[in-house]
Design an enzyme around this catalytic site. Structure first.
Site, PDB file in Angstrom:
ATOM      1  N   THR A  91       0.817  -1.207   0.000  1.00  0.00           N
ATOM      2  CA  THR A  91       0.000   0.000   0.000  1.00  0.00           C
ATOM      3  C   THR A  91       0.853   1.261   0.000  1.00  0.00           C
ATOM      4  O   THR A  91       0.584   2.207  -0.732  1.00  0.00           O
ATOM      5  CB  THR A  91      -0.949  -0.009   1.221  1.00  0.00           C
ATOM      6  OG1 THR A  91      -1.757  -1.187   1.153  1.00  0.00           O
ATOM      7  CG2 THR A  91      -1.836   1.212   1.238  1.00  0.00           C
ATOM      8  N   ARG A 102       2.684   0.101  -7.722  1.00  0.00           N
ATOM      9  CA  ARG A 102       2.780   1.200  -6.755  1.00  0.00           C
ATOM     10  C   ARG A 102       4.198   1.749  -6.637  1.00  0.00           C
ATOM     11  O   ARG A 102       4.389   2.955  -6.499  1.00  0.00           O
ATOM     12  CB  ARG A 102       2.235   0.759  -5.403  1.00  0.00           C
ATOM     13  CG  ARG A 102       0.716   0.620  -5.414  1.00  0.00           C
ATOM     14  CD  ARG A 102       0.180   0.132  -4.099  1.00  0.00           C
ATOM     15  NE  ARG A 102      -1.271   0.120  -4.080  1.00  0.00           N
ATOM     16  CZ  ARG A 102      -1.990  -0.764  -3.413  1.00  0.00           C
ATOM     17  NH1 ARG A 102      -1.387  -1.721  -2.708  1.00  0.00           N
ATOM     18  NH2 ARG A 102      -3.301  -0.706  -3.433  1.00  0.00           N
ATOM     19  N   HIS A 115      -6.345  -0.262  -6.543  1.00  0.00           N
ATOM     20  CA  HIS A 115      -6.945  -1.039  -5.448  1.00  0.00           C
ATOM     21  C   HIS A 115      -7.168  -2.456  -5.961  1.00  0.00           C
ATOM     22  O   HIS A 115      -7.527  -2.656  -7.123  1.00  0.00           O
ATOM     23  CB  HIS A 115      -8.296  -0.444  -5.035  1.00  0.00           C
ATOM     24  CG  HIS A 115      -9.099  -1.390  -4.187  1.00  0.00           C
ATOM     25  ND1 HIS A 115      -8.940  -1.487  -2.831  1.00  0.00           N
ATOM     26  CD2 HIS A 115     -10.038  -2.315  -4.528  1.00  0.00           C
ATOM     27  CE1 HIS A 115      -9.750  -2.431  -2.367  1.00  0.00           C
ATOM     28  NE2 HIS A 115     -10.430  -2.939  -3.370  1.00  0.00           N
TER      29      HIS A 115
END
Length: 147
Positions: A91, A102, A115
């Site tokens: 995350t 990411r 997500h």
């Protein structure tokens, strides 16, 4: 075959990353069986993030996810949930492994581009939240006949 829900968040859409993310998904062997560009309203956002109601970051989360369009997808493949999660990375983009979505594209934990469902239960719930059954297609990829 396992299914999972993946969404390119508003920051990813606004930065023109849908194509790059879809390319990575397909190159990894996951099949996109549903996909749509959509604007999430507050009601849908609250249902999606229901487990965070009452937390200090909830309003910012809702504000962000409703701030622009998202690209919602249903992916299918062997171990689709874990595969998608590995591709996304942690995350916090500063902790994400190099080469993950990411690590390569996210700027901040609150603006982390993508997500993905974290369990079979959340995948089923999120797929049902964002897609009607007739929006999810079944087809054979050309490469499947060779494998």
């Amino acid at each position: 075959m396992e299914q999972t829900y993946v969404m390119v968040k508003p920051d990813g859409v606004e930065r023109g990353l849908i194509g790059e993310i879809v390319t990575r998904i397909e190159k990894k062997g996951l099949k996109i069986v549903a996909g749509k560009l959509m604007q999430i309203d507050r009601e849908l956002a609250e249902k999606h993030y229901a487990e965070h109601i009452g937390k200090s970051f909830f309003e910012d989360l809702i504000g962000f996810i409703t701030s622009g369009p998202v690209f919602a997808m249903v992916l299918e493949g062997d171990d689709a949930i874990a595969t998608a999660r590995r591709m996304m990375g942690k995350t916090n983009p500063l902790e994400a492994d190099p080469g993950t979505i990411r690590a390569d594209y996210a700027i901040h934990t609150n603006r982390n581009v993508i997500h993905g469902s974290d369990s079979p239960e959340s995948a089923q719930r999120e797929i049902q939240l964002f897609f009607a059954p007739d929006e999810i297609l079944s087809y054979q990829k050309a490469v499947d006949t060779w494998i």
